[in-house]
Design a protein around this motif. Structure first.
Motif, PDB file in Angstrom:
ATOM      1  N   GLY A  12      18.421   9.436  -6.306  1.00 34.83           N
ATOM      2  CA  GLY A  12      17.448   9.384  -6.203  1.00 34.83           C
ATOM      3  C   GLY A  12      17.030   8.191  -7.373  1.00 34.83           C
ATOM      4  N   ASP A  40       6.642  10.270   1.262  1.00 36.19           N
ATOM      5  CA  ASP A  40       7.960  11.475   0.543  1.00 36.19           C
ATOM      6  C   ASP A  40       9.350  10.366   0.105  1.00 36.19           C
ATOM      7  N   THR A  41       9.320   8.974   0.482  1.00 30.18           N
ATOM      8  CA  THR A  41      10.437   8.238   0.180  1.00 30.18           C
ATOM      9  C   THR A  41       9.295   6.923  -0.944  1.00 30.18           C
ATOM     10  N   THR A  76      11.228  -1.203   3.634  1.00 27.64           N
ATOM     11  CA  THR A  76      12.160  -0.614   2.866  1.00 27.64           C
ATOM     12  C   THR A  76      11.958  -0.571   1.094  1.00 27.64           C
ATOM     13  N   GLY A 106      11.313   4.347  -4.756  1.00 25.81           N
ATOM     14  CA  GLY A 106      11.656   5.087  -3.656  1.00 25.81           C
ATOM     15  C   GLY A 106      13.401   4.721  -3.119  1.00 25.81           C
ATOM     16  N   VAL A 107      13.055   5.467  -1.848  1.00 23.98           N
ATOM     17  CA  VAL A 107      14.827   5.288  -1.264  1.00 23.98           C
ATOM     18  C   VAL A 107      14.101   5.002  -0.008  1.00 23.98           C
ATOM     19  N   ASP A 108      15.669   4.392   0.505  1.00 26.79           N
ATOM     20  CA  ASP A 108      15.199   4.209   2.115  1.00 26.79           C
ATOM     21  C   ASP A 108      17.229   3.879   2.406  1.00 26.79           C
ATOM     22  N   GLY A 112      18.656   4.625  -3.771  1.00 32.78           N
ATOM     23  CA  GLY A 112      17.219   5.175  -4.405  1.00 32.78           C
ATOM     24  C   GLY A 112      17.574   3.512  -5.410  1.00 32.78           C
ATOM     25  N   ILE A 182      12.238  12.150  -6.677  1.00 35.16           N
ATOM     26  CA  ILE A 182      12.129  10.995  -5.194  1.00 35.16           C
ATOM     27  C   ILE A 182      13.384  11.490  -4.438  1.00 35.16           C
ATOM     28  N   ASN A 184      17.047  11.321  -2.622  1.00 35.62           N
ATOM     29  CA  ASN A 184      17.376  10.591  -1.459  1.00 35.62           C
ATOM     30  C   ASN A 184      17.317  10.578   0.732  1.00 35.62           C
ATOM     31  N   LEU A 185      17.712  10.025   1.440  1.00 37.13           N
ATOM     32  CA  LEU A 185      17.104  10.234   2.479  1.00 37.13           C
ATOM     33  C   LEU A 185      17.737  11.122   2.860  1.00 37.13           C
ATOM     34  N   ILE A 188      16.570  14.515   1.738  1.00 37.78           N
ATOM     35  CA  ILE A 188      14.870  14.573   2.175  1.00 37.78           C
ATOM     36  C   ILE A 188      15.279  15.450   4.114  1.00 37.78           C
TER      37      ILE A 188
END
Length: 197
Positions: A12, A40-41, A76, A106-108, A112, A182, A184-185, A188
């Motif tokens: 992340g 959160d991202t 994104t 952020g992460v998507d 990261g 944060i 990675n998705l 999460i």
């Protein structure tokens, strides 16, 4: 006058900052929050004029949400950072610049991202970045210990060391360190499932 750092990891992203807000040679606050969590991202670390940064973040947050509602899926990290950079560019072109430098982290679905946005609207993506008056010192730490395969926990330690080093020599930085992680998705999603059980 501040020190902020952002680090991309294989899990992340991590942001770090000091807590001092300066008014010239006067310490205006010792408990300033320089990391603003968007959701959160996505989060933003602030260096520069706090009022300008807060305004930009409020507008970007609202615009981001509106775009997501209209198109039906989230922006994104790069799109969110471009939105913030466009606000900075518009201010500069209207002769009302925002005196800030921001680290957008952020992460998507791609993983990261750390993007640096300055007051001109320029945007650069990096594995790690720093800004503020203490950034030359923080970069010394980041350059010497960063590697692409670090974990979030290792990045937390590096961010803390980088900001702490800057606080030792930069009078505009001090009064403690804030760190935000944060994940990675995938991480999460797993955490949300764990909490619901």
């Amino acid at each position: 006058m501040t020190t902020i750092v952002g680090i991309k990891t294989n899990e992340g992203v991590v942001l770090g900052s000091d807590k001092r807000a300066s008014k010239g040679f006067f310490i205006g606050s010792k408990i300033t929050q320089k990391i603003a969590k968007i959701d959160d991202t996505l989060a933003v670390a602030i260096a520069g004029q706090l009022s300008d940064a807060e305004y930009m973040i409020k507008v970007a947050k609202a615009e981001r949400r509106l775009i997501e509602i209209r198109r039906g899926f989230p922006l994104t990290v790069r799109e969110s950072a471009r939105l913030i950079a466009n606000l900075a560019y518009a201010g500069l072109k209207n002769y009302q610049p925002y005196f800030v430098e921001l680290l957008v982290a952020g992460v998507d679905a791609e993983g990261g991202h750390i993007l640096a946005a300055d007051m001109s609207g320029a945007l650069t993506e990096e594995d790690f970045a720093s800004s503020g008056s203490g950034s030359p010192i923080a970069y010394g730490v980041l350059e010497s210990v960063y590697s692409k395969d670090i974990t979030n926990e290792q990045a937390k330690n590096i961010a803390t060391k980088a900001v702490a080093a800057a606080m030792e020599r930069d009078p505009g930085s001090g009064n403690g360190i804030d760190v935000l992680v944060i994940p990675n998705l995938v991480m999460i999603t797993e955490e949300k499932k764990r909490r619901s059980n």
